[in-house]
Design an enzyme around this catalytic site. Structure first.
Site, PDB file in Angstrom:
ATOM      1  N   GLY A  12      10.480 -14.170 -49.687  1.00 22.33           N
ATOM      2  CA  GLY A  12      11.086 -13.089 -48.896  1.00 22.33           C
ATOM      3  C   GLY A  12      11.185 -11.818 -49.702  1.00 22.33           C
ATOM      4  N   GLY A  14      12.626  -9.780 -51.902  1.00 28.34           N
ATOM      5  CA  GLY A  14      13.701  -9.944 -52.883  1.00 28.34           C
ATOM      6  C   GLY A  14      14.211  -8.631 -53.429  1.00 28.34           C
ATOM      7  N   ASP A  71      16.981  -9.552 -59.823  1.00 27.71           N
ATOM      8  CA  ASP A  71      18.076  -8.584 -59.775  1.00 27.71           C
ATOM      9  C   ASP A  71      17.894  -7.547 -58.672  1.00 27.71           C
ATOM     10  OD1 ASP A  71      15.962  -7.170 -60.749  1.00 27.71           O
ATOM     11  OD2 ASP A  71      16.830  -6.794 -62.733  1.00 27.71           O
ATOM     12  N   ARG A 109       7.425   2.975 -50.177  1.00 33.09           N
ATOM     13  CA  ARG A 109       6.044   2.676 -49.792  1.00 33.09           C
ATOM     14  C   ARG A 109       5.906   2.596 -48.280  1.00 33.09           C
ATOM     15  NH1 ARG A 109       5.083  -3.426 -52.232  1.00 33.09           N
ATOM     16  NH2 ARG A 109       6.704  -4.455 -51.015  1.00 33.09           N
ATOM     17  N   ARG A 141       2.802 -10.369 -44.149  1.00 30.85           N
ATOM     18  CA  ARG A 141       1.907 -11.067 -45.075  1.00 30.85           C
ATOM     19  C   ARG A 141       1.471 -12.416 -44.501  1.00 30.85           C
ATOM     20  NH1 ARG A 141       4.272  -8.910 -49.984  1.00 30.85           N
ATOM     21  NH2 ARG A 141       5.307  -7.036 -49.225  1.00 30.85           N
ATOM     22  N   ASP A 155       1.727 -14.723 -50.475  1.00 36.56           N
ATOM     23  CA  ASP A 155       2.799 -13.799 -50.079  1.00 36.56           C
ATOM     24  C   ASP A 155       2.447 -12.354 -50.441  1.00 36.56           C
ATOM     25  OD1 ASP A 155       3.194 -15.073 -52.718  1.00 36.56           O
ATOM     26  OD2 ASP A 155       4.832 -13.631 -52.917  1.00 36.56           O
ATOM     27  N   ASN A 156       1.335 -12.157 -51.144  1.00 35.11           N
ATOM     28  CA  ASN A 156       0.905 -10.797 -51.474  1.00 35.11           C
ATOM     29  C   ASN A 156      -0.335 -10.401 -50.685  1.00 35.11           C
ATOM     30  OD1 ASN A 156       2.994 -10.521 -53.304  1.00 35.11           O
ATOM     31  ND2 ASN A 156       1.762 -11.153 -55.061  1.00 35.11           N
TER      32      ASN A 156
END
Ligand code: AMP
Ligand code: MG
Length: 495
Positions: free
Chosen positions: A98, A100, A132, A183, A190, A260-261
């Site tokens: 997901g 992050g 983080d 962006r 994806r 996922d990319n």
């Protein structure tokens, strides 16, 4: 000054925001606002992307814009969220991932269609796992520059509106500082989004997502007859083949082709440990974390197929049978090499693909690999050689006899073209073979200067990358050979 987000105030950018992804419902995302960052400052902006989403260029440099795109000031009409997806990482099922650290603000309707706007590095989300929620300045600059560089090269990609830095410390191998990239892409959906709903057995949501993507981006899939989801798979594999062919032709290594990319629109997304080849090495691995070399340059076309296969498996619950999925994937096997040969032919100044061209290209690649010839410089010199002398090309090779033989074959093939005209071919090759690409060391120099608070090198590089086919006076250093230390740069997944 530390400016906390004032949730009572919001900024009206005057843009026609829509929140169609948010409208898919709770299963697809968690509503989450960006976490503010202290003392933001501008690092870079792209006026062309401001134009794309209808944002006033002048306003983009304002303090209000700085706050808005750091995530410190809510934007009226947006519905910030993090989306959930899963994926295969380095060939293994990784389960739920997901967004992050990326927060989708919403989408802006533009004459070119909807454009989603995301803040990457905007803080923790429910999908941050051990992370983080932040991105460091160096990787944000790389994503910003590469997005705009790829666009200028004509390669499908997400775009980048701006990078904003903050002195907030971020721990990686060492303490670095935070940054946020804004962006932009028609959609950030994806392969992993589909895998998520398929692997968790949420097949109604899988269908909703597939219908959403078809209705908005692939309406023709409903018109061709047959199963629209099989048609979607085939259409996605076509776009993916074209994208990867373009990567190969320009010497671009993505570095982390996890599912996922992989964009469902065939866009280059999630710039991490990418690299443009310096010396040609077909097995080059740009990602220091990729110890097995899974994502080596010459494996990218096959890895894309592997990823499409994972997408096919995810879409199976929407298809009649497995054969339908396999049939939809089949064309990729011929499309990919055909797309690549078309691109390589254009690089060679050849307008049509003929039998024998694959062998001509293969022989060249073999010679370039043997002598570790600089990829970008070779093609640029070859372009000029059409109307000039061949010495600068020959100079790149140790095995002169072998390259001389190849050049003879190439010249014969070139001049055999009906109506061949050297000047026209020269101009066409100069429009195909860039003279400047975002080499690691160029990015590194801009990053070092930016870390010291000087963004002029970044702006100079950005300008050159926005005009990759032009020989800009005074910018020859950006088109030269990489320095010896370029080989020592280690780019990993750490970002
Ligand atoms: P990547 O392969 O770099 O695109 O990232 C894989 C996954 O890790 C994605 O789900 C990212 O959102 C997540 N991720 C990467 N870095 C961080 C971070 N610093 N904080 C939270 N999530 C992260
Ligand atoms: Mg990613």
């Amino acid at each position: 000054m530390n400016r906390p987000a004032d949730m009572t105030a919001s900024l009206d950018l005057g843009l026609p925001w829509n929140n169609r992804f948010a409208g898919l419902g709770e299963a697809f995302h968690s509503l989450r606002s960006p976490t503010p960052l202290p003392s933001p400052h501008w690092v870079g902006t792209s006026p062309a992307v401001a134009d794309l989403i209808g944002l006033d260029r002048a306003w983009l440099s304002s303090p209000a814009a700085l706050d808005a795109f750091t995530g410190n000031l809510p934007i009226a009409g947006t519905q910030p969220l993090a989306s959930v997806y899963s994926g295969h990482q380095f060939g293994h099922w990784a389960g739920q991932l997901g967004d992050g650290r990326a927060i989708l603000l919403g989408e802006v309707d533009t004459p070119l269609g909807p454009q989603e706007v995301q803040l990457k590095g905007a803080g923790l989300t429910p999908y941050s796992r051990m992370g983080d929620g932040r991105a460091v300045l160096r990787s944000s600059i790389r994503e910003f520059l590469c997005s705009e560089a790829m666009h200028a090269l004509g390669i499908p990609t997400s775009r980048a509106l701006c990078v904003i830095g903050s002195p907030a410390p971020v721990r990686r191998e060492e303490i670095e500082t935070a940054a946020v990239v804004t962006r932009v892409a028609p959609s950030f959906i994806r392969f992993g989004h589909f895998e998520h709903f398929s692997h968790t057995g949420q097949h109604d949501h899988l269908r909703t997502l597939a219908d959403f993507v078809i209705d908005r981006f692939y309406p023709v899939c409903r018109e061709v007859g047959g199963n629209p989801y099989a048609a979607l798979l085939e259409a996605v594999s076509e776009r993916t083949a074209e994208m990867v062919a373009q990567w190969q032709a320009v010497g671009f290594c993505h570095g982390v082709m996890n599912t996922d990319n992989m964009s469902i629109l065939g866009l280059t997304i999630d710039y991490g440990p990418f690299q443009f080849l310096d010396a040609f090495n077909p097995g080059h691995v740009c990602n220091h974390s990729d110890t097995g070399g899974r994502y080596a340059y010459n494996r990218q076309p096959n890895i894309a197929y592997w990823n499409l296969f994972a997408l096919a498996q995810a879409l199976l619950p929407l298809m009649d049978d497995q054969q339908q999925a396999m049939d939809a994937l089949e064309p990729y096997k011929a499309l990919m090499p055909a797309a690549l040969q078309r691109r390589m032919n254009a690089k060679l100044g050849l307008t049509e693909v003929q039998e024998g061209d694959a062998a001509l290209t293969e022989e060249l690649m073999k010679l370039m690999a043997q002598d570790a010839v600089d990829f970008t410089i070779f093609w640029r010199r070859l372009s000029h050689a059409v109307i000039g002398n061949l010495e600068p090309v020959r100079d790149l090779f140790l095995q002169r006899d072998a390259i001389d033989t190849w050049i003879e074959r190439w010249r014969a093939r070139l001049e055999d073209q009906p109506g061949f005209d050297a000047a026209t071919t020269h101009a066409q090759m100069l429009r195909t073979n860039p003279q400047v690409v975002l080499r690691n060391h160029l990015g590194e120099l801009a990053i070092q200067r930016a870390k010291a608070g000087d963004f002029s090198e970044l702006a100079r590089l950005q300008n050159a990358l926005e005009h990759p086919y032009e020989e800009l006076p005074g910018q020859e250093d950006l088109a030269g050979f990489p320095p010896a230390w370029a080989g020592q740069i280690e780019i990993s997944c750490s970002s």
